[in-house]
Design an enzyme around this catalytic site. Structure first.
Site, short mmCIF file in Angstrom:
data_model
loop_
_atom_site.label_atom_id
_atom_site.label_comp_id
_atom_site.label_asym_id
_atom_site.label_seq_id
_atom_site.Cartn_x
_atom_site.Cartn_y
_atom_site.Cartn_z
N ARG A 1 0.84 -1.20 0.00
CA ARG A 1 0.00 0.00 0.00
C ARG A 1 0.87 1.25 0.00
NH1 ARG A 1 -2.01 -3.53 4.02
NH2 ARG A 1 -4.12 -4.33 3.60
N LYS B 1 -1.74 -2.34 7.97
CA LYS B 1 -2.87 -1.84 8.73
C LYS B 1 -2.87 -2.43 10.14
CE LYS B 1 -6.13 -0.69 5.03
NZ LYS B 1 -7.49 -0.95 4.48
N HIS C 1 -2.59 2.53 -6.02
CA HIS C 1 -3.40 1.34 -5.76
C HIS C 1 -3.63 0.53 -7.04
CE1 HIS C 1 -5.03 -0.15 -2.04
NE2 HIS C 1 -6.04 -0.69 -2.69
N ARG D 1 -0.99 -1.94 -7.05
CA ARG D 1 -1.29 -3.02 -6.10
C ARG D 1 -2.26 -4.02 -6.74
NH1 ARG D 1 -1.49 -4.33 -0.55
NH2 ARG D 1 -3.54 -4.88 0.29
N HIS E 1 -3.93 -8.77 3.60
CA HIS E 1 -5.37 -8.74 3.84
C HIS E 1 -5.69 -9.51 5.12
CE1 HIS E 1 -6.59 -7.94 -0.64
NE2 HIS E 1 -6.35 -6.84 0.03
N TYR F 1 -10.10 -10.25 -6.88
CA TYR F 1 -9.20 -10.37 -8.02
C TYR F 1 -9.56 -11.55 -8.92
CZ TYR F 1 -6.54 -6.92 -5.47
OH TYR F 1 -6.18 -5.77 -4.80
#
Length: 315
Positions: free
Chosen positions: A167, A191, A261, A264, A287, A296
């Site tokens: 990210r 995150k 992004h 990504r 994730h 995806y």
């Protein structure tokens, strides 16, 4: 619209307790904490707005227990009237849900006013990607990126985002010492302050070494330990990364969206198209659950449909 005059001190006290909770106990990222603060400030401003003509104010609210479902629903309506996207509205509602859930757990309120609030339907959109082969050709070209510090820094930005799928915030947070050249890995802080190790390919390792040498030879005054820096040696910032990515993606793509992004998404889609399993992609992307990675697969299905239409005589 309901008009309230919330007691400022009481509101600030509860909001501050909540912010401390998500910052230190839940360990949310600074970006997420800032977004929560902004959403809650907007909601409180809405409650204290002067209102429209002809609407009789309600009695002043001095405690969050007096905030009702109707207040939240009315704010949602106003956000929709302001032409905010369904995704943005849902994010703000998620903030309120988290806040009132915290207040309920702390015994500050007796009923959660967000329990009946329903999310807006979001149209499904496929992740925007660029052609991986074209991107690889651009990165392999000696004519696109200048050989000086700025040119090699720009190349590293694009190569890192496409080669690791990290990210934007993760890229900005990387320090020089996070690179393990011997192991061929890179440590990133994702995150909720979760660390993960990402493998880096040989070409990226060579580029990193070249960039670090150029960075050292610049003799910047501040000698920043942050990996990506400006031409003056200061820590890189989001707008700079966006500008770099947009500039070079313009060489290979005419689509409107040319953001970090997108790289990504391209990383994940390229892995999936070349046989990588979803669980591995999930770990590489950082994730929290597999459902976020499954989006995806839709790109791969669309690609298969396209191949079928081009190649099959009955298509």
């Amino acid at each position: 619209m309901y008009i309230h005059c919330l007691d400022v001190q009481i509101v600030f006290m509860f909001l501050e307790r909540f912010i401390q909770y998500i910052k230190f106990e839940k360990r949310y990222s600074p970006h997420t904490v800032s977004a929560y603060e902004s959403d809650l400030d907007q909601f409180m401003l809405f409650l204290n707005s002067p209102g429209n003509a002809g609407i009789v104010p309600e009695p002043a609210v001095t405690h969050p227990n007096q905030i009702s479902y109707h207040d939240i629903r009315n704010w949602m309506v106003e956000l929709i009237d302001q032409k905010l996207t369904a995704r943005s509205v849902n994010r703000k509602m998620a903030t309120l849900r988290k806040y009132f859930k915290f207040l309920l757990q702390e015994g500050i309120i007796t009923e959660n006013p967000t329990s009946k609030v329903r999310s807006q339907k979001i149209p499904k959109k496929l992740p925007v990607v660029v052609e991986g082969d074209h991107l690889a050709q651009m990165l392999d070209s000696d004519e696109v990126f200048a050989a000086d510090f700025t040119g090699q820094r720009d190349k590293l930005v694009v190569e890192m985002l496409f080669g690791t799928g990290m990210r934007l915030a993760e890229l900005l947070g990387i320090k020089d010492q996070d690179i393990n050249d011997y192991e061929g890995t890179l440590k990133v802080l994702g995150k909720r302050n979760k660390e993960r190790i990402i493998p880096i390919n040989t070409e990226l390792r060579i580029l990193l070494g070249k960039y670090l040498e150029l960075k050292k030879n610049q003799n910047f005054d501040n000698n920043s330990a942050t990996l990506i820096v400006t031409s003056k040696g200061a820590d890189a910032y989001p707008k700079l990364i966006y500008s770099i990515v947009h500039k070079y993606l313009s060489n290979i793509s005419t689509q409107d969206k040319r953001s970090p992004h997108v790289l990504r998404h391209t990383f994940a889609t390229s892995l999936l198209n070349n046989g990588a399993d979803l669980n591995s992609i999930k770990e590489l992307l950082g994730h929290a659950n597999l459902s976020a990675t499954q989006i995806y697969t839709h790109n791969s299905v669309e690609r298969l449909k396209s191949i079928y239409k081009q190649a099959h005589p009955k298509a």
